[in-house]
Design a protein around this motif. Sequence first.
Motif, mmCIF file in Angstrom:
data_model
loop_
_atom_site.group_PDB
_atom_site.id
_atom_site.type_symbol
_atom_site.label_atom_id
_atom_site.label_comp_id
_atom_site.label_asym_id
_atom_site.label_seq_id
_atom_site.Cartn_x
_atom_site.Cartn_y
_atom_site.Cartn_z
ATOM 1 N N VAL A 62 0.083 -5.162 12.466
ATOM 2 C CA VAL A 62 0.489 -5.891 11.264
ATOM 3 C C VAL A 62 0.108 -5.071 10.043
ATOM 4 O O VAL A 62 -1.066 -4.753 9.845
ATOM 5 N N SER A 63 1.086 -4.714 9.238
ATOM 6 C CA SER A 63 0.866 -3.897 8.046
ATOM 7 C C SER A 63 1.174 -4.708 6.793
ATOM 8 O O SER A 63 2.080 -5.534 6.787
ATOM 9 N N MET A 64 0.424 -4.434 5.730
ATOM 10 C CA MET A 64 0.659 -5.107 4.450
ATOM 11 C C MET A 64 0.808 -4.062 3.351
ATOM 12 O O MET A 64 0.001 -3.142 3.249
ATOM 13 N N VAL A 65 1.851 -4.222 2.532
ATOM 14 C CA VAL A 65 2.044 -3.361 1.361
ATOM 15 C C VAL A 65 1.982 -4.253 0.133
ATOM 16 O O VAL A 65 2.830 -5.132 -0.058
ATOM 17 N N GLN A 66 0.978 -4.020 -0.682
ATOM 18 C CA GLN A 66 0.797 -4.791 -1.916
ATOM 19 C C GLN A 66 1.456 -4.036 -3.060
ATOM 20 O O GLN A 66 1.184 -2.865 -3.266
ATOM 21 N N SER B 82 0.616 -0.940 -5.956
ATOM 22 C CA SER B 82 0.992 -1.283 -7.323
ATOM 23 C C SER B 82 0.083 -0.617 -8.344
ATOM 24 O O SER B 82 -1.075 -0.289 -8.070
ATOM 25 N N GLY B 83 0.618 -0.422 -9.527
ATOM 26 C CA GLY B 83 -0.141 0.159 -10.621
ATOM 27 C C GLY B 83 0.725 0.201 -11.859
ATOM 28 O O GLY B 83 1.957 0.171 -11.770
ATOM 29 N N ILE B 84 0.113 0.239 -13.041
ATOM 30 C CA ILE B 84 0.890 0.286 -14.276
ATOM 31 C C ILE B 84 0.450 1.466 -15.132
ATOM 32 O O ILE B 84 -0.736 1.775 -15.231
ATOM 33 N N LEU B 85 1.419 2.115 -15.740
ATOM 34 C CA LEU B 85 1.190 3.161 -16.732
ATOM 35 C C LEU B 85 1.719 2.715 -18.086
ATOM 36 O O LEU B 85 1.068 2.909 -19.107
ATOM 37 N N GLY C 96 -7.603 -5.348 -9.413
ATOM 38 C CA GLY C 96 -6.690 -5.984 -8.466
ATOM 39 C C GLY C 96 -6.784 -5.452 -7.050
ATOM 40 O O GLY C 96 -6.948 -6.224 -6.096
ATOM 41 N N PRO C 97 -6.681 -4.130 -6.857
ATOM 42 C CA PRO C 97 -6.773 -3.595 -5.499
ATOM 43 C C PRO C 97 -8.086 -3.923 -4.794
ATOM 44 O O PRO C 97 -8.090 -4.185 -3.583
ATOM 45 N N ILE C 98 -9.186 -3.913 -5.544
ATOM 46 C CA ILE C 98 -10.471 -4.236 -4.924
ATOM 47 C C ILE C 98 -10.521 -5.702 -4.502
ATOM 48 O O ILE C 98 -11.060 -6.047 -3.441
ATOM 49 N N LEU C 99 -9.945 -6.582 -5.308
ATOM 50 C CA LEU C 99 -9.904 -7.992 -4.930
ATOM 51 C C LEU C 99 -9.028 -8.202 -3.700
ATOM 52 O O LEU C 99 -9.328 -9.046 -2.849
ATOM 53 N N VAL C 100 -7.941 -7.442 -3.613
ATOM 54 C CA VAL C 100 -7.088 -7.535 -2.415
ATOM 55 C C VAL C 100 -7.879 -7.119 -1.177
ATOM 56 O O VAL C 100 -7.843 -7.787 -0.136
#
Length: 216
Positions: free
Chosen positions: A36-40, A121-124, A154-158
Amino acid sequence: MKLLLLNHRSFMAAPLSSIRRALLSTCSAVKWEGGVSMVQGASRGIGLEFVKQLLEKNEKGHVIATCRNPDGATALLDLKNEFAERLNILQLDLTIESTIEASANSIRERYGSLNLLINASGILSIPNVLQPETTLTKVQKSSLLLTYEVNAVGPILVIKHMWPLLKAGGGSGTERDVAVVANLSARVGSIGDNRLGGWHSYRSSKAALNQCMISL
């Protein structure tokens, strides 16, 4: 558990064809049979390409794709029509922890475990909201906080909420020995490699992500 930092370098403005070639040549995460793979962050760009590769290059296994607005993610919905039994789309907003927790609960109820997590995910920049700072006078508190919230917090909370599922999954049902967590970082997050300055929000947020991953 294996943790990876993937350096996207110039992926930010790259066309999808370039992203596809780069992933095929540099990232072994897409060669993942079963489990099972997850892509956030999967609605577009690099995250969407990860989902496509995981589905197209592997005949087995399930993929969970998360994004802020699933109803508006037309490319993901097209993949859902093609891989109805293997693709599950969930709503997840990195700035709202309750949605991260809800996604973890949904994965637990449906699959019971997780073998691969990719934080893509990420924003510039965001039109009329956030722009890379070319001078110190353009630095704004709101930009610093928003970029840090999405790119580092966000990534750390995920990872925090998916950690029990990753521990339960390990490498079971895959060709790997352990579960894998991969986070998309950037070369500009390097302190030692920073020769030009600028991009204060983005650089510092990626440096923070790198530090959090080392701590994990």
